[in-house]
Write a protein that holds these residues in place. Structure first.
Motif, PDB file in Angstrom:
ATOM      1  N   TRP A  63       0.842  -1.199   0.000  1.00 50.39           N
ATOM      2  CA  TRP A  63       0.000   0.000   0.000  1.00 50.39           C
ATOM      3  C   TRP A  63       0.870   1.238   0.000  1.00 50.39           C
ATOM      4  O   TRP A  63       1.921   1.281   0.646  1.00 50.39           O
ATOM      5  CB  TRP A  63      -0.885   0.037   1.248  1.00 50.39           C
ATOM      6  N   LEU A  64       0.414   2.271  -0.695  1.00 46.66           N
ATOM      7  CA  LEU A  64       1.001   3.593  -0.620  1.00 46.66           C
ATOM      8  C   LEU A  64       0.092   4.495   0.209  1.00 46.66           C
ATOM      9  O   LEU A  64      -1.127   4.539  -0.026  1.00 46.66           O
ATOM     10  CB  LEU A  64       1.142   4.207  -2.018  1.00 46.66           C
ATOM     11  N   ASP A  83      -2.117  -7.607   6.360  1.00 45.80           N
ATOM     12  CA  ASP A  83      -0.701  -7.874   6.604  1.00 45.80           C
ATOM     13  C   ASP A  83       0.204  -7.359   5.494  1.00 45.80           C
ATOM     14  O   ASP A  83       1.405  -7.647   5.493  1.00 45.80           O
ATOM     15  CB  ASP A  83      -0.479  -9.391   6.755  1.00 45.80           C
ATOM     16  N   ALA A  84      -0.347  -6.607   4.562  1.00 43.13           N
ATOM     17  CA  ALA A  84       0.469  -6.116   3.449  1.00 43.13           C
ATOM     18  C   ALA A  84       1.404  -5.008   3.928  1.00 43.13           C
ATOM     19  O   ALA A  84       1.043  -4.198   4.785  1.00 43.13           O
ATOM     20  CB  ALA A  84      -0.425  -5.593   2.333  1.00 43.13           C
ATOM     21  N   PRO A  85       2.623  -4.926   3.366  1.00 45.02           N
ATOM     22  CA  PRO A  85       3.513  -3.804   3.692  1.00 45.02           C
ATOM     23  C   PRO A  85       2.898  -2.470   3.284  1.00 45.02           C
ATOM     24  O   PRO A  85       2.099  -2.394   2.345  1.00 45.02           O
ATOM     25  CB  PRO A  85       4.773  -4.107   2.877  1.00 45.02           C
ATOM     26  N   VAL A  86       3.295  -1.425   4.000  1.00 42.45           N
ATOM     27  CA  VAL A  86       2.803  -0.075   3.741  1.00 42.45           C
ATOM     28  C   VAL A  86       3.994   0.863   3.564  1.00 42.45           C
ATOM     29  O   VAL A  86       4.944   0.818   4.345  1.00 42.45           O
ATOM     30  CB  VAL A  86       1.913   0.423   4.901  1.00 42.45           C
ATOM     31  N   ILE A  87       3.932   1.696   2.532  1.00 41.25           N
ATOM     32  CA  ILE A  87       4.904   2.765   2.313  1.00 41.25           C
ATOM     33  C   ILE A  87       4.219   4.067   2.699  1.00 41.25           C
ATOM     34  O   ILE A  87       3.148   4.387   2.187  1.00 41.25           O
ATOM     35  CB  ILE A  87       5.358   2.836   0.843  1.00 41.25           C
ATOM     36  N   THR A  97       5.378  -0.990   8.248  1.00 42.44           N
ATOM     37  CA  THR A  97       5.422   0.338   7.648  1.00 42.44           C
ATOM     38  C   THR A  97       6.859   0.709   7.306  1.00 42.44           C
ATOM     39  O   THR A  97       7.738   0.668   8.159  1.00 42.44           O
ATOM     40  CB  THR A  97       4.846   1.400   8.593  1.00 42.44           C
ATOM     41  N   THR A  98       7.089   1.067   6.047  1.00 45.28           N
ATOM     42  CA  THR A  98       8.369   1.635   5.619  1.00 45.28           C
ATOM     43  C   THR A  98       8.173   3.125   5.432  1.00 45.28           C
ATOM     44  O   THR A  98       7.354   3.555   4.614  1.00 45.28           O
ATOM     45  CB  THR A  98       8.852   1.000   4.307  1.00 45.28           C
TER      46      THR A  98
END
Length: 255
Positions: A63-64, A83-87, A97-98
């Motif tokens: 996700w953005l 559980d998806a990574p987030v930017i 979260t990145t």
């Protein structure tokens, strides 16, 4: 660009996109029609429901988040990220979260799917840049996708005007797709709105963006959904041939 891109606009700033083997989604705000957001100095009502199914967000690779205003991220939307990574430009309470500051780059490699290089681009959230910092600037993003055979470049504007810092970040870069937050948003209807001016692009800006950067395709989003978005893009008159208008729940296929 020969690969297929499928972009579904959910409403507001929220969309989900299949590009090659990647699935990317942006700014999950999924509150219902009639929800009122209180921004202290003004209030804004959601005028239409988001249009999506849970399958739309199933299997999202990342996700953005462009910024943390309520019309870009709410609790229902945050729950949908799973559980998806987030930017994001800041921590949002998820372990995955990145955080990317302006100019930072992050690479997502997924075996069998290819890679996406994500670069944080300035987003200036007011026609008056000093007030943009007070309103709450966030990120735009430049996405470079490749799978070893094909590649493409996508610009995600976030809430911004065409400021010189945005121009410097994009000049000379070929763009296959630009997803632009439009709507001519303002800070309500009072004195603050008059002082701050508009806080997103309008359709004149979209035409200017086309002249400056010549993307193959422009898709305006972030219009019509909330009461502080003042421009109805589908009544904006003649538009450059690159501009493709879609409505909430519609999917545009490019390739």
């Amino acid at each position: 660009m020969t690969m297929d891109i499928r972009l579904k606009w959910v409403g507001g700033a929220t969309w989900v996109m299949d590009i090659g083997n990647f699935k990317i989604a942006c700014d999950p705000v999924l509150c219902a029609k009639g929800t009122v957001h209180d921004y202290r100095f003004f209030k804004s009502e959601r005028l239409e429901n988001p249009v999506y199914t849970r399958d739309d967000f199933r299997g999202v690779d990342f996700w953005l988040i462009t910024h943390l205003h309520e019309d870009h991220l709410d609790m229902r939307g945050l729950a949908m990220t799973g559980d998806a990574p987030v930017i994001s430009p800041a921590q949002i309470g998820k372990k995955l979260t990145t955080v990317l500051k302006r100019g930072d780059t992050h690479r997502m490699d997924i075996p069998g799917k290819g890679s996406v290089v994500i670069t944080a681009i300035p987003a200036i959230h007011s026609i008056r840049p000093l007030l943009g910092g007070m309103v709450g600037n966030g990120n735009g993003y430049l996405l470079g996708y490749g799978d070893g055979n094909e590649s493409c470049s996508i610009y995600v504007s976030g809430d911004t005007l065409i400021h010189r810092r945005v121009v410097r970040a994009l000049v000379g870069k070929p763009l296959d797709l630009a997803i632009l937050n439009t709507g001519n948003a303002v800070l309500g209807g009072g004195l603050l709105s008059g002082i701050a001016g508009r806080i997103t692009m309008n359709m004149k800006d979209v035409a200017k963006f086309d002249r400056l950067f010549h993307p193959k395709t422009i898709v305006p989003v972030h219009w019509g959904t909330f009461s502080h978005y003042r421009e109805r893009v589908d009544s904006a008159g003649d538009l450059p041939a690159s501009v493709k208008i879609i409505h909430p729940g519609e999917t545009l296929t490019l390739g």
